[in-house]
Scaffold this motif. Sequence first.
Motif, short mmCIF file in Angstrom:
data_model
loop_
_atom_site.label_atom_id
_atom_site.label_comp_id
_atom_site.label_asym_id
_atom_site.label_seq_id
_atom_site.Cartn_x
_atom_site.Cartn_y
_atom_site.Cartn_z
N SER A 199 -0.98 6.17 -15.99
CA SER A 199 -0.23 4.91 -16.01
C SER A 199 0.78 4.86 -14.89
O SER A 199 1.40 5.88 -14.54
CB SER A 199 0.49 4.74 -17.35
N PRO A 200 0.99 3.67 -14.30
CA PRO A 200 2.06 3.53 -13.31
C PRO A 200 3.41 3.56 -14.00
O PRO A 200 3.51 3.38 -15.23
CB PRO A 200 1.78 2.15 -12.70
N VAL A 201 4.46 3.81 -13.26
CA VAL A 201 5.78 3.86 -13.85
C VAL A 201 6.24 2.48 -14.27
O VAL A 201 5.72 1.47 -13.82
CB VAL A 201 6.80 4.48 -12.85
N GLY A 202 7.22 2.44 -15.16
CA GLY A 202 7.74 1.18 -15.65
C GLY A 202 7.57 1.09 -17.15
O GLY A 202 7.08 1.99 -17.82
N ILE A 203 7.98 -0.04 -17.73
CA ILE A 203 7.91 -0.24 -19.17
C ILE A 203 6.45 -0.29 -19.60
O ILE A 203 5.63 -0.98 -19.01
CB ILE A 203 8.62 -1.54 -19.58
N GLN A 204 6.14 0.48 -20.64
CA GLN A 204 4.78 0.55 -21.14
C GLN A 204 4.64 -0.33 -22.39
O GLN A 204 5.45 -0.25 -23.31
CB GLN A 204 4.41 1.99 -21.50
N ALA A 205 3.60 -1.15 -22.41
CA ALA A 205 3.34 -1.99 -23.58
C ALA A 205 2.53 -1.20 -24.59
O ALA A 205 1.35 -1.43 -24.81
CB ALA A 205 2.60 -3.25 -23.17
N VAL A 206 3.18 -0.20 -25.19
CA VAL A 206 2.51 0.68 -26.14
C VAL A 206 3.01 0.37 -27.54
O VAL A 206 4.21 0.36 -27.79
CB VAL A 206 2.78 2.17 -25.82
N VAL A 269 7.91 12.00 -16.84
CA VAL A 269 9.18 11.91 -17.55
C VAL A 269 9.22 10.58 -18.28
O VAL A 269 8.99 9.52 -17.69
CB VAL A 269 10.38 12.01 -16.58
N LEU A 270 9.49 10.64 -19.59
CA LEU A 270 9.55 9.44 -20.42
C LEU A 270 10.98 9.16 -20.85
O LEU A 270 11.77 10.08 -21.04
CB LEU A 270 8.68 9.60 -21.67
N LYS A 271 11.27 7.88 -21.01
CA LYS A 271 12.55 7.43 -21.56
C LYS A 271 12.24 6.47 -22.70
O LYS A 271 11.63 5.43 -22.50
CB LYS A 271 13.38 6.73 -20.48
N VAL A 279 9.07 2.22 -24.34
CA VAL A 279 8.76 3.45 -23.64
C VAL A 279 8.72 3.16 -22.15
O VAL A 279 8.00 2.27 -21.71
CB VAL A 279 7.39 4.03 -24.08
N VAL A 280 9.50 3.91 -21.38
CA VAL A 280 9.51 3.76 -19.92
C VAL A 280 9.02 5.06 -19.31
O VAL A 280 9.58 6.13 -19.56
CB VAL A 280 10.93 3.43 -19.39
N LEU A 281 7.95 4.97 -18.54
CA LEU A 281 7.48 6.12 -17.77
C LEU A 281 8.29 6.15 -16.47
O LEU A 281 8.09 5.33 -15.58
CB LEU A 281 5.99 5.98 -17.47
N MET A 282 9.23 7.10 -16.37
CA MET A 282 10.18 7.10 -15.27
C MET A 282 9.67 7.85 -14.05
O MET A 282 10.16 7.64 -12.94
CB MET A 282 11.51 7.69 -15.73
N ASP A 288 2.43 10.26 -7.54
CA ASP A 288 3.52 10.20 -6.58
C ASP A 288 4.36 8.95 -6.78
O ASP A 288 4.78 8.28 -5.83
CB ASP A 288 2.99 10.25 -5.14
N HIS A 289 4.60 8.62 -8.05
CA HIS A 289 5.38 7.44 -8.39
C HIS A 289 6.71 7.85 -9.01
O HIS A 289 6.80 8.82 -9.73
CB HIS A 289 4.63 6.55 -9.40
N HIS A 290 7.74 7.05 -8.72
CA HIS A 290 9.02 7.19 -9.41
C HIS A 290 9.59 5.80 -9.58
O HIS A 290 9.11 4.83 -9.03
CB HIS A 290 9.99 8.08 -8.62
N VAL A 291 10.63 5.70 -10.39
CA VAL A 291 11.25 4.41 -10.64
C VAL A 291 12.75 4.57 -10.60
O VAL A 291 13.31 5.61 -10.92
CB VAL A 291 10.81 3.85 -12.03
N ASP A 292 13.45 3.51 -10.17
CA ASP A 292 14.90 3.50 -10.19
C ASP A 292 15.36 3.04 -11.56
O ASP A 292 14.70 2.24 -12.23
CB ASP A 292 15.46 2.52 -9.14
#
Length: 336
Positions: A199-206, A269-271, A279-282, A288-292
């Motif tokens: 999954s790409p980073v960001g808020i997950q619709a789980v 890393v999850l938040k 759930v946010v995949l940070m 090679d993805h990250h999120v601010d």
Amino acid sequence: QPCTATLMDAVGHLEIGWAAGYGGAPIGFVSDDVLCFHFGSVATFTRDDGSHVSAHKSVGEGMSCLAAHPSGLFAYSDHSLPPKIFVLSFPHPEVRCTCEGGADLEYRDLSFTSDAQRLVTLAGIPDFTLTIWDCVTGTVVCKADCQNWSGVSRVSSNPANWHQIVVTGPDCLVIWEVEKFREQYILTSSEVGLPDISSPVGIQAVKSQPKVTIRTLPGEEPYYPFSLSEVLTEFNNFSDIETCQPVAINDHCWGGEGIIYCSCEGGQVLKIDTEVMSVVLMANPSLDHHVDDKDNNVVKAGHGSANCIAVNRSGVHIGSKVCCAGVEILEILLTV
């Protein structure tokens, strides 16, 4: 060859020193500057500058799990059958109470609540039971069956709200709410859906599974607030979800305001916000993805398994094995 006496004469007088091992067990603080960990059947207390304070040998049959609280308490389970849990004080270890009957063979983890009045334990095979104990009397406050999540291995309570408990395993994350009415306790659970490893980073619709009341007072039969048909209807709603390979959780820790951070096998890393169950995949090193975060602080993560995670004033810190050669510390800059 020289005899033993001759050899000792040649070596000279040997003073008794101190030697202690460390096998990677969880570390906790029993005061502001004294931390505690166990190896074998001995709990070691040392200051954060590395100086040795004292050691405590188990009053039972070895040690399997250990928990500590900064108020000067520590607890551990032993290897007896059935295992016992001893709650002791620091710096002069005295047994305050003994907790018995929470497991048949083993405990997987222990954790004090924020007020140090209760101890949360997670039993392993064959019980898979979550139990909350009174640290003064050693009696059971309430308990719940975790048979649906037999892989869980870690447990901790919200430092700001002991009524909220999280248990995690490689394939699940379950939030437990402790509700009280007069002298009656009710435990409800909500399982948080985990994102796919790609999954790409960001808020997950789980989707999160519905809350189910498991147990009230010790010894009472399970009480369910709605019918079995309603529960089955809710769970059937998940049948349209595509089969995926979710991330595998290694460790978790609490941040502020009901936030849980999780480190995963693939370095993800999850938040998790427990208030809204988002759930946010940070970070996802495999992509090679990250999120601010909301304050534009960059999350940095490298490749490898994120084995452990912790929070302090400077942010969230991840410990990760890299290529099975040494340990690399990866810092994640977050506002916590």
